[in-house]
Design a protein around this motif. Sequence first.
Motif, PDB file in Angstrom:
ATOM      1  N   LEU A 154       0.870  -1.184   0.000  1.00 17.35           N
ATOM      2  CA  LEU A 154       0.000   0.000   0.000  1.00 17.35           C
ATOM      3  C   LEU A 154       0.901   1.226   0.000  1.00 17.35           C
ATOM      4  CD1 LEU A 154      -2.692  -0.862   2.727  1.00 17.35           C
ATOM      5  CD2 LEU A 154      -3.151  -0.400   0.319  1.00 17.35           C
ATOM      6  N   PRO A 155       0.456   2.279  -0.693  1.00 12.76           N
ATOM      7  CA  PRO A 155       1.366   3.440  -0.798  1.00 12.76           C
ATOM      8  C   PRO A 155       1.625   4.154   0.528  1.00 12.76           C
ATOM      9  CG  PRO A 155      -0.711   3.829  -1.971  1.00 12.76           C
ATOM     10  CD  PRO A 155      -0.742   2.422  -1.513  1.00 12.76           C
ATOM     11  N   VAL A 156       0.957   3.782   1.599  1.00 13.53           N
ATOM     12  CA  VAL A 156       1.294   4.384   2.894  1.00 13.53           C
ATOM     13  C   VAL A 156       2.575   3.783   3.477  1.00 13.53           C
ATOM     14  CG1 VAL A 156      -0.963   5.161   3.642  1.00 13.53           C
ATOM     15  CG2 VAL A 156      -0.320   2.780   4.014  1.00 13.53           C
ATOM     16  N   PHE A 157       3.004   2.658   2.913  1.00  8.25           N
ATOM     17  CA  PHE A 157       4.213   2.045   3.452  1.00  8.25           C
ATOM     18  C   PHE A 157       5.441   2.482   2.679  1.00  8.25           C
ATOM     19  CE2 PHE A 157       0.951  -0.974   4.902  1.00  8.25           C
ATOM     20  CZ  PHE A 157       1.210  -0.871   6.261  1.00  8.25           C
ATOM     21  N   ARG A 158       6.216   3.329   3.304  1.00  9.26           N
ATOM     22  CA  ARG A 158       7.532   3.636   2.757  1.00  9.26           C
ATOM     23  C   ARG A 158       8.476   3.625   3.950  1.00  9.26           C
ATOM     24  NH1 ARG A 158       8.733   8.581  -1.268  1.00  9.26           N
ATOM     25  NH2 ARG A 158       8.264   9.692   0.642  1.00  9.26           N
ATOM     26  N   GLU A 217       5.751   1.363  23.231  1.00 11.14           N
ATOM     27  CA  GLU A 217       6.057   2.745  23.581  1.00 11.14           C
ATOM     28  C   GLU A 217       7.020   3.353  22.554  1.00 11.14           C
ATOM     29  OE1 GLU A 217       8.034   4.783  27.410  1.00 11.14           O
ATOM     30  OE2 GLU A 217       6.730   3.089  27.819  1.00 11.14           O
ATOM     31  N   ARG A 262       5.012  15.365   8.596  1.00  6.12           N
ATOM     32  CA  ARG A 262       3.705  15.672   7.997  1.00  6.12           C
ATOM     33  C   ARG A 262       2.573  15.342   8.965  1.00  6.12           C
ATOM     34  NH1 ARG A 262       6.201  13.849   2.977  1.00  6.12           N
ATOM     35  NH2 ARG A 262       5.676  11.696   3.469  1.00  6.12           N
ATOM     36  N   TRP A 263       2.727  14.235   9.672  1.00  3.89           N
ATOM     37  CA  TRP A 263       1.693  13.846  10.645  1.00  3.89           C
ATOM     38  C   TRP A 263       1.551  14.931  11.718  1.00  3.89           C
ATOM     39  CZ3 TRP A 263       2.873  12.643  15.874  1.00  3.89           C
ATOM     40  CH2 TRP A 263       1.790  12.191  16.622  1.00  3.89           C
ATOM     41  N   VAL A 315      -5.506   2.387   7.270  1.00  7.47           N
ATOM     42  CA  VAL A 315      -4.905   3.195   8.347  1.00  7.47           C
ATOM     43  C   VAL A 315      -5.975   3.731   9.305  1.00  7.47           C
ATOM     44  CG1 VAL A 315      -3.534   5.257   8.859  1.00  7.47           C
ATOM     45  CG2 VAL A 315      -2.928   3.802   6.918  1.00  7.47           C
ATOM     46  N   LEU A 347       6.246  15.079  19.459  1.00 12.79           N
ATOM     47  CA  LEU A 347       4.832  14.664  19.455  1.00 12.79           C
ATOM     48  C   LEU A 347       4.712  13.153  19.255  1.00 12.79           C
ATOM     49  CD1 LEU A 347       2.847  17.336  17.437  1.00 12.79           C
ATOM     50  CD2 LEU A 347       3.226  17.168  19.891  1.00 12.79           C
ATOM     51  N   ASP A 348       5.568  12.631  18.383  1.00  9.85           N
ATOM     52  CA  ASP A 348       5.567  11.211  18.090  1.00  9.85           C
ATOM     53  C   ASP A 348       5.836  10.407  19.369  1.00  9.85           C
ATOM     54  OD1 ASP A 348       5.551   9.046  16.189  1.00  9.85           O
ATOM     55  OD2 ASP A 348       7.705   8.887  16.524  1.00  9.85           O
ATOM     56  N   ARG A 349       6.889  10.789  20.094  1.00  6.02           N
ATOM     57  CA  ARG A 349       7.212  10.065  21.329  1.00  6.02           C
ATOM     58  C   ARG A 349       6.114  10.251  22.374  1.00  6.02           C
ATOM     59  NH1 ARG A 349      12.120   8.068  22.667  1.00  6.02           N
ATOM     60  NH2 ARG A 349      10.792   6.857  24.032  1.00  6.02           N
ATOM     61  N   GLU A 378      -3.112  10.844   9.349  1.00  3.73           N
ATOM     62  CA  GLU A 378      -2.037   9.856   9.267  1.00  3.73           C
ATOM     63  C   GLU A 378      -1.916   9.277   7.862  1.00  3.73           C
ATOM     64  OE1 GLU A 378      -2.212   6.890  12.329  1.00  3.73           O
ATOM     65  OE2 GLU A 378      -0.530   5.782  11.457  1.00  3.73           O
ATOM     66  N   ARG A 385       4.671   1.401  11.183  1.00  3.72           N
ATOM     67  CA  ARG A 385       4.380   2.616  10.457  1.00  3.72           C
ATOM     68  C   ARG A 385       2.984   3.138  10.797  1.00  3.72           C
ATOM     69  NH1 ARG A 385       7.130   6.432   9.512  1.00  3.72           N
ATOM     70  NH2 ARG A 385       8.240   6.362   7.567  1.00  3.72           N
ATOM     71  N   VAL A 386       2.101   2.222  11.111  1.00  2.00           N
ATOM     72  CA  VAL A 386       0.725   2.619  11.401  1.00  2.00           C
ATOM     73  C   VAL A 386       0.548   2.720  12.923  1.00  2.00           C
ATOM     74  CG1 VAL A 386      -1.697   1.950  11.167  1.00  2.00           C
ATOM     75  CG2 VAL A 386      -0.107   1.579   9.284  1.00  2.00           C
ATOM     76  N   ARG A 387       0.213   3.916  13.366  1.00  2.00           N
ATOM     77  CA  ARG A 387       0.235   4.197  14.805  1.00  2.00           C
ATOM     78  C   ARG A 387      -0.709   3.308  15.597  1.00  2.00           C
ATOM     79  NH1 ARG A 387       2.965   8.915  13.994  1.00  2.00           N
ATOM     80  NH2 ARG A 387       3.189   9.386  16.165  1.00  2.00           N
ATOM     81  N   SER A 416      -5.837   2.725   1.144  1.00  2.24           N
ATOM     82  CA  SER A 416      -4.905   3.077   2.219  1.00  2.24           C
ATOM     83  C   SER A 416      -5.636   3.649   3.438  1.00  2.24           C
ATOM     84  CB  SER A 416      -3.889   4.102   1.718  1.00  2.24           C
ATOM     85  OG  SER A 416      -3.141   3.553   0.668  1.00  2.24           O
ATOM     86  N   GLU A 464       7.507  11.737   6.890  1.00  2.50           N
ATOM     87  CA  GLU A 464       6.223  11.175   7.327  1.00  2.50           C
ATOM     88  C   GLU A 464       5.808  11.698   8.709  1.00  2.50           C
ATOM     89  OE1 GLU A 464       8.466   9.438   5.739  1.00  2.50           O
ATOM     90  OE2 GLU A 464       7.474   8.172   4.231  1.00  2.50           O
ATOM     91  N   LEU A 502       1.384   9.679   5.437  1.00  6.67           N
ATOM     92  CA  LEU A 502       2.151   8.536   4.941  1.00  6.67           C
ATOM     93  C   LEU A 502       2.129   8.439   3.423  1.00  6.67           C
ATOM     94  CD1 LEU A 502       1.123   5.771   7.514  1.00  6.67           C
ATOM     95  CD2 LEU A 502       3.254   7.050   7.419  1.00  6.67           C
ATOM     96  N   ILE A 503       1.041   8.850   2.810  1.00 11.48           N
ATOM     97  CA  ILE A 503       0.880   8.595   1.379  1.00 11.48           C
ATOM     98  C   ILE A 503       1.411   9.744   0.525  1.00 11.48           C
ATOM     99  CG2 ILE A 503      -1.389   9.619   0.841  1.00 11.48           C
ATOM    100  CD1 ILE A 503      -2.170   6.889  -0.338  1.00 11.48           C
ATOM    101  N   TRP A 504       1.572  10.905   1.144  1.00  8.73           N
ATOM    102  CA  TRP A 504       1.973  12.095   0.387  1.00  8.73           C
ATOM    103  C   TRP A 504       3.303  11.867  -0.317  1.00  8.73           C
ATOM    104  CZ3 TRP A 504      -0.644  16.511  -0.579  1.00  8.73           C
ATOM    105  CH2 TRP A 504       0.080  17.564  -1.143  1.00  8.73           C
ATOM    106  N   ARG A 505       3.345  12.193  -1.603  1.00 12.22           N
ATOM    107  CA  ARG A 505       4.601  12.088  -2.341  1.00 12.22           C
ATOM    108  C   ARG A 505       5.025  13.474  -2.776  1.00 12.22           C
ATOM    109  NH1 ARG A 505       4.920   8.578   0.068  1.00 12.22           N
ATOM    110  NH2 ARG A 505       4.846   6.365  -0.393  1.00 12.22           N
TER     111      ARG A 505
END
Lengths: 348, 551
Positions: A147-151, A278, B135-136, B77, B8-10, B82, A267-269, B73, B132, B86-89
Amino acid sequence: MAEQSAAAAVLTTTPAGLYCPAGDFHIDPIRGAARALVTHGHSDHARAGSTQVLATQATLAIMRARLGPNFACSLQAIRYGEPLTIGDARVTFVPAGHVLGSAQILIEAHGRRVVVSGDYKRAHDPTCAPFEPIRCDAFVSEATFGLPVFRHPPAVDEVAKLLASLRVFPERTHVVGAYSLGKAQRLLALLLEAGWDRPVWVHGAMESMIALYRADGVRMVETRHVTTADKPKLGGEIVLCPPSAASDIWLRKMPDPLVAFASGWMRVRARARQRGVELPLVVSDHADWSELCATVKETGCSELWVTHGAEEALVHWARTQGLAARPLHMIGFGDEDEADGLSTETQA
Amino acid sequence: MNRFAQLLDRLSYQPARNGKLRLMTDYFRHTPDPERGYALAALTGALSFRHAKPALIRDLVGERVDPALFALSYDFVGDLSETVALIWRADESAHGSNHPPVLLSEVVDGLARAGRSDLRKLLASWLDALDETGRWAFLKLITGALRVGVSARLARTAVADLGGVEVDAVEQVWHGLEPPYLPLFAWLEGKGERPTAIDPAPFRPAMLAQPLNEKDFEKLDPREFCAEWKWDGIRLQVSAGRDERGHRLLRLYSRSGEEVTPAFPDLADALGAIEARDFALDGELLVLREKRVQSFATLQQRLNRKTVTAKLVAEFPAHLRAYDIIALDGEDLRALPFVVRRARLERFVKEVDCPRLDISPLVAFEDWPSLANARENPAEAGAGEDGAAVEGVMLKRRDSIYVAGRPTGPWFKWKRDPFNIDAVLMYAQRGHGKRSSFYSDYTFGVWRASADGDELVPVGKAYFGFTDEELARIDRFVRNHTIERFGPVRVVEHGADKGLVFEIAFEGLNRSTRHKSGVAMRFPRIARIRWDKPPREADRIEALELLLKEG
């Protein structure tokens, strides 16, 4: 397309999996077959019960270690790049860059070239031979992360994330869940590259595969069996264990364990939160979306079969590129590496 | 922006308060001005961007990505920001690979200036330049919902930790400051003077009471204390003053210092109409209808609304029942004894004669048994028809000065006894942090009749009220009696003769349409583990429904 399908001329699907009539062999059969060609050692691809098994030396060694010495009646090792004739087909094993010993299989029969990818990736991995693209008429690909969300980000950056966390939480034990074959060794090798100079404590279930990689000459950071550790003193240390063990009872004696998990699914939260992770580390041994697309193009194939994973999206994309594409909906794959289900808990 | 995104991620994966603090303090220490100041503004909710709507973002991504691939996608997801992140190019033709890193300050500044028409281009160029995680975080930031489990107070605590000062020292100067808070950071890093508190309507850290144990009575002399009703509402501080230009300013604060003025415009207007006085009151926010205090469940319908409509205000009028005055006409009253403040408060409330403001009455008592009696029967002891909204009594030493925090000795809360039921453990889930290897979150149920005989219906969840030893024992029970698993949840054996009974204590009951049982408990916790009790003897849903009727 007026021409007959190249893939269909060489391969068919049977209940046991992909089958090549010209050479009378199966590839990664999900049940015992007379002759099996095995791409790599993960348990969903390498199963016991076939009469004859052909695979790389490293894959055979992995199968022996995991399935016991009698997993097949006869074994034959094949080197990368050395063609072998089986019946009316000629097969060549080519590095797939997935785990130690992993291979794609090129089959030449009836004047067609068909490549079965097995599982593969294109990213840097110091523990196995890198993927080599092969020109072919038909490409049979996996699509675990189709899926294009996976990079996937560079694995080096994810290891840096782990080291940064150890800096902020120096009193907490960093428990990293990783698959025992491939992912664990890749992390150990990347930690060595990143300059980690203390031993990594490993769960008993991983030891045999680590030893096997070392015997093959793979350089990794020093490891010790976690049962020999004084657990309350593991603050600031790295403990490596299978994912299913990353939240289990044996962690209790460690100081405030911080659970990390190295997988492409991170990759997917929501996936990470579900598992109570964590520190998610996006490290995968599979091709991501861009690698899948780039690889399909590099093979120059006019036909694409997708074995397992998110088949629908990759097939859709291939058709927009003018390729004949079809999903195989093969079952039984994706059970070990990067498997998403909640596996049974182990205790150490 | 990258560092902020990583923070923010952590934070989003960190369940523990102390862990969150450490991550934020580490960020503030290693990030330069003005970036960290804008990050602090984002975390405290001081930034808002009006024009960046989810529809615009969906529209932008539609220009870049095949709609079929986007749909597959998004389906996988499950979250728009999110998925887009992830999908933005990146549009490589437009930028190349060496776009300079996007700064948070650049985003804040750019969005403040951008008109509606430039916005599209601007957003796309930032999305192109970020990775990624970047952007999130960016999309969460501009659409106004960070949702990383950090309150404004916690963010300020992290900043205070940077300078090794108490959070209250930061609170006192906070409302006089603006993003990016340069003087604040300079002070905390020892490079500048403490900013002067120029906020004319500041928050003053609240004084809290400690719970009373029955055996405390032996040491306490009833003559040294006053008693008040403990109202089942929301603690509220109102602070009013005027700025240097003479403009009046009135703010409402929660117990922890979050400003909540916009949520209660009716109350703010009523209190703002009090002429010519500067003051700070401490009291309880209640909903009153025809002068009667409504239940907490009614008040709750007024809380946590995104928009406050005229209808909502009319239906749930907000009211302040004051029990302390901590500043008046420029004078700080906190160092005065309680009885002196109380006299000032009585006079003030009488003088201003505001329909939305009244005083919480004192409860008359001679000795501890008579107070215990009042606590059991508030309606007869002076609370009258408001008796149902009383959840206990407060004890305040007559000589107590008003200090921040929860000091030991001057104030006590003596809550009405909780309700208790016996319920059966049905599902268990693992906890977080130190408890991540323990099944420590429990869903429990009570019996009700069904077509196939009695069945258990879940009525609530509890995750504390037990010791570490008890937790280990329950955990073992869960593991040995699991009959099914759904992801992280274990179904624990529960039948008439097999299973584990908990005695659950709780503070009250609301009707709920979200729960299968139709009821929702307030503050449930495990009072006792009844290893001895067979599940068939646990309570029935009728027992709870009876409580609902009484409430």
